[in-house]
Write a protein that holds these residues in place. Structure first.
Motif, PDB file in Angstrom:
ATOM      1  N   GLY A 148      17.099  44.075   4.905  1.00  8.58           N
ATOM      2  CA  GLY A 148      16.134  45.276   5.611  1.00  8.58           C
ATOM      3  C   GLY A 148      15.569  44.502   7.037  1.00  8.58           C
ATOM      4  O   GLY A 148      14.840  45.268   7.714  1.00  8.58           O
ATOM      5  N   TYR A 149      16.128  43.568   7.385  1.00 11.17           N
ATOM      6  CA  TYR A 149      15.697  42.907   8.875  1.00 11.17           C
ATOM      7  C   TYR A 149      16.237  43.812   9.847  1.00 11.17           C
ATOM      8  O   TYR A 149      17.542  44.137   9.870  1.00 11.17           O
ATOM      9  N   ALA A 162      10.235  38.855   2.930  1.00  9.14           N
ATOM     10  CA  ALA A 162      11.681  38.585   2.372  1.00  9.14           C
ATOM     11  C   ALA A 162      12.709  39.080   3.477  1.00  9.14           C
ATOM     12  O   ALA A 162      13.560  38.422   3.733  1.00  9.14           O
ATOM     13  N   HIS A 163      12.409  40.081   4.471  1.00  4.34           N
ATOM     14  CA  HIS A 163      13.373  40.379   5.577  1.00  4.34           C
ATOM     15  C   HIS A 163      13.397  39.323   6.524  1.00  4.34           C
ATOM     16  O   HIS A 163      14.369  39.349   7.583  1.00  4.34           O
ATOM     17  N   HIS A 166      21.227  32.878   5.389  1.00  5.69           N
ATOM     18  CA  HIS A 166      22.455  32.031   5.514  1.00  5.69           C
ATOM     19  C   HIS A 166      23.037  31.269   4.741  1.00  5.69           C
ATOM     20  O   HIS A 166      23.432  30.141   4.892  1.00  5.69           O
ATOM     21  N   TYR A 167      23.207  31.494   3.415  1.00  3.79           N
ATOM     22  CA  TYR A 167      23.697  30.770   2.340  1.00  3.79           C
ATOM     23  C   TYR A 167      24.052  31.708   1.317  1.00  3.79           C
ATOM     24  O   TYR A 167      23.391  33.003   1.201  1.00  3.79           O
ATOM     25  N   LYS A 168      25.075  31.398   0.525  1.00 10.32           N
ATOM     26  CA  LYS A 168      25.681  32.368  -0.726  1.00 10.32           C
ATOM     27  C   LYS A 168      24.498  32.410  -1.823  1.00 10.32           C
ATOM     28  O   LYS A 168      23.744  31.648  -2.140  1.00 10.32           O
ATOM     29  N   GLY A 169      24.396  33.968  -1.818  1.00 14.28           N
ATOM     30  CA  GLY A 169      23.485  34.196  -3.030  1.00 14.28           C
ATOM     31  C   GLY A 169      22.077  34.694  -2.501  1.00 14.28           C
ATOM     32  O   GLY A 169      21.287  35.072  -3.414  1.00 14.28           O
ATOM     33  N   ALA A 170      21.881  34.447  -1.187  1.00 21.22           N
ATOM     34  CA  ALA A 170      20.575  34.881  -0.680  1.00 21.22           C
ATOM     35  C   ALA A 170      20.419  36.276  -0.752  1.00 21.22           C
ATOM     36  O   ALA A 170      19.368  36.724  -1.176  1.00 21.22           O
ATOM     37  N   GLY A 171      21.359  37.207  -0.432  1.00 17.66           N
ATOM     38  CA  GLY A 171      21.362  38.561  -0.687  1.00 17.66           C
ATOM     39  C   GLY A 171      20.775  39.033  -1.981  1.00 17.66           C
ATOM     40  O   GLY A 171      19.991  40.062  -2.153  1.00 17.66           O
ATOM     41  N   ALA A 172      21.495  38.286  -2.990  1.00 19.34           N
ATOM     42  CA  ALA A 172      20.776  38.759  -4.507  1.00 19.34           C
ATOM     43  C   ALA A 172      19.270  38.321  -4.648  1.00 19.34           C
ATOM     44  O   ALA A 172      18.794  38.964  -5.620  1.00 19.34           O
ATOM     45  N   LEU A 173      18.946  37.266  -3.855  1.00 16.64           N
ATOM     46  CA  LEU A 173      17.507  36.962  -3.896  1.00 16.64           C
ATOM     47  C   LEU A 173      16.598  37.993  -3.119  1.00 16.64           C
ATOM     48  O   LEU A 173      15.475  37.870  -2.862  1.00 16.64           O
TER      49      LEU A 173
END
Length: 431
Positions: free
Chosen positions: A379-380, A361-362, A367-374
């Motif tokens: 953690g990269y 996942a990391h 680079h798109y809206k909502g990626a963090g929520a997914l």
């Protein structure tokens, strides 16, 4: 008809063997100790495929076999023959009881011809002898191969075979040159025997040309001069069809000689390819060698090779031979490594077998809206933020996280890469 009667048949045609005991060379195929020789001597001829380069005697052997067993013989060429020619051969066989049908260029046999002929081969009405310059296991239709009990590769004749053939032609009064007074020195005979590349037809053709180019003395003797032989022999025996096995075998032999660091062998095969005239294929193969066989052990060789290719393209022959010679010698004497591409091949094999797993996942795009929520990209660790621009983190999917594809070799420049690789691996293990 009157014109035909005045035309002298070529020496190579007149000297074709009438039975198998007159065949020159090919002892591994039709020598007296072979099963095929014994079968034919006992009157049995199996359907067979004969393959090998031009001039090694495929047609001659087929005719010699028919002459030995005293059976009707018919020859056709698959590139020009139609179904009607096959039908005529079958009718001839029905009238005679059995027929040996020789098909030259049998790899070009079309389906209509095949479907009509093969049942008659199975019944024994037709004995098929197919000839091809191609590898039958690659190019000849499996249906034809399956009907041929014997598949034999004919080899270029040895210089001693060629010498024996020329000597026989010089002595034969019935079909050869025995009625003429011809003087040829042992050294000149050796030059002729060794310069034909094992091609019997070319040997007899050159002999005939040399005699036509020589003058008789007062005693009606024709003395064959070595210089005349060299002039008539120039460029014979070196040409090759770009679609033939010979062509690909030369390219393969060039690469294997460079891989084996044999300078003399590599230059030999390069010379033969240059005489064939296909600079594009030579250049392509040398670039492949630079990356496949030398690779990380001497990465500068790839640069030199590409520069040489550019020079070859701009110069053309004969000057192109100079950069080609330089780069082939350098490639031969450079350290070798295939570790990079074999590592990739191992990775490709895993992918093709479905061994892929989920991308961590990391590492996934965030680079798109909502990626963090997914949970994407969370953690990269950005390597440039760490000392030496390196930080230990998992890059492979869980399914493959212990996998190691690359195994560096301790050869040339790759020794330096090997030290870096092993140091990084040890840091991973220590964490």
């Amino acid at each position: 008809m009157l014109f035909d009667s005045l035309v002298e048949e070529p020496l190579s045609y007149r000297m074709r063997p009438r039975h198998i005991d007159e065949v020159t060379g090919q002892q591994h195929v039709i020598g007296k100790k072979t099963a095929l020789y014994k079968m034919i001597k006992n009157g049995y001829v199996p359907s067979m495929l004969l393959y090998g380069p031009p001039g090694v005697g495929k047609t001659s052997i087929a005719k010699a076999i028919a002459g030995t067993v005293q059976k009707p013989f018919q020859a056709i060429n698959a590139t020009t023959a139609g179904k009607k020619d096959i039908e005529e051969a079958v009718q001839h066989a029905k009238a005679e009881g059995n027929l040996i049908l020789f098909i030259d260029e049998v790899h070009r046999f079309n389906k209509a011809q095949q479907d009509y002929l093969l049942p008659h081969v199975e019944r024994g009405l037709i004995t098929l002898i197919g000839a091809t310059t191609e590898n039958p296991f690659h190019e000849v239709n499996p249906a034809i191969r399956s009907r041929c009990g014997q598949i034999k590769e004919l080899k270029p004749l040895t210089p001693s075979d060629i010498r024996a053939l020329i000597t026989r032609a010089l002595k034969d009064e019935e079909r050869g040159l025995g009625k003429s007074q011809i003087a040829i020195s042992d050294d000149t005979l050796t030059v002729l025997s060794k310069s034909i590349n094992g091609d019997a037809r070319s040997a007899l053709t050159v002999l005939e040309e040399v005699i036509k180019a020589s003058e008789k003395d007062e005693s009606e003797t024709i003395t064959i001069e070595q210089q005349t032989v060299k002039e008539c022999i120039e460029n014979k025996g070196f040409t090759h069809d770009k679609q033939s096995d010979i062509y690909y075998n030369l390219l393969s032999s060039l690469q294997k000689s460079i891989r084996g660091s044999d300078v003399s062998a590599a230059l030999h095969y390069l010379a033969r390819l240059i005489e064939g005239g296909d600079l594009k294929a030579i250049c392509r193969r040398l670039i492949v060698i630079a990356y496949e066989d030398i690779s990380l052990a001497a990465p500068e060789v790839a640069v030199h090779t590409v520069n040489a290719v550019v020079a070859v393209e701009r110069l053309g022959l004969p000057e192109a031979r100079i950069p080609l010679a330089n780069v082939v010698v350098e490639q031969c004497l450079s350290p070798k490594s295939n570790s990079a591409y074999t590592a990739l091949d191992a990775a490709i094999a895993d992918v093709r077998e479905g061994q892929i797993g989920e991308i961590p996942a990391h590492l996934q795009d965030n680079h798109y809206k909502g990626a963090g929520a997914l949970g994407k990209g969370i953690g990269y660790k950005y390597p440039h933020d760490y000392p030496n621009s390196w930080v230990n983190q998992q890059y492979l999917p869980d399914l493959l996280k212990k996998k190691k594809y690359y195994e560096p070799k301790e050869s040339g420049h790759e020794k330096l890469l090997s030290k870096v690789f092993h140091r990084l691996e040890s840091l991973k293990d220590s964490d």
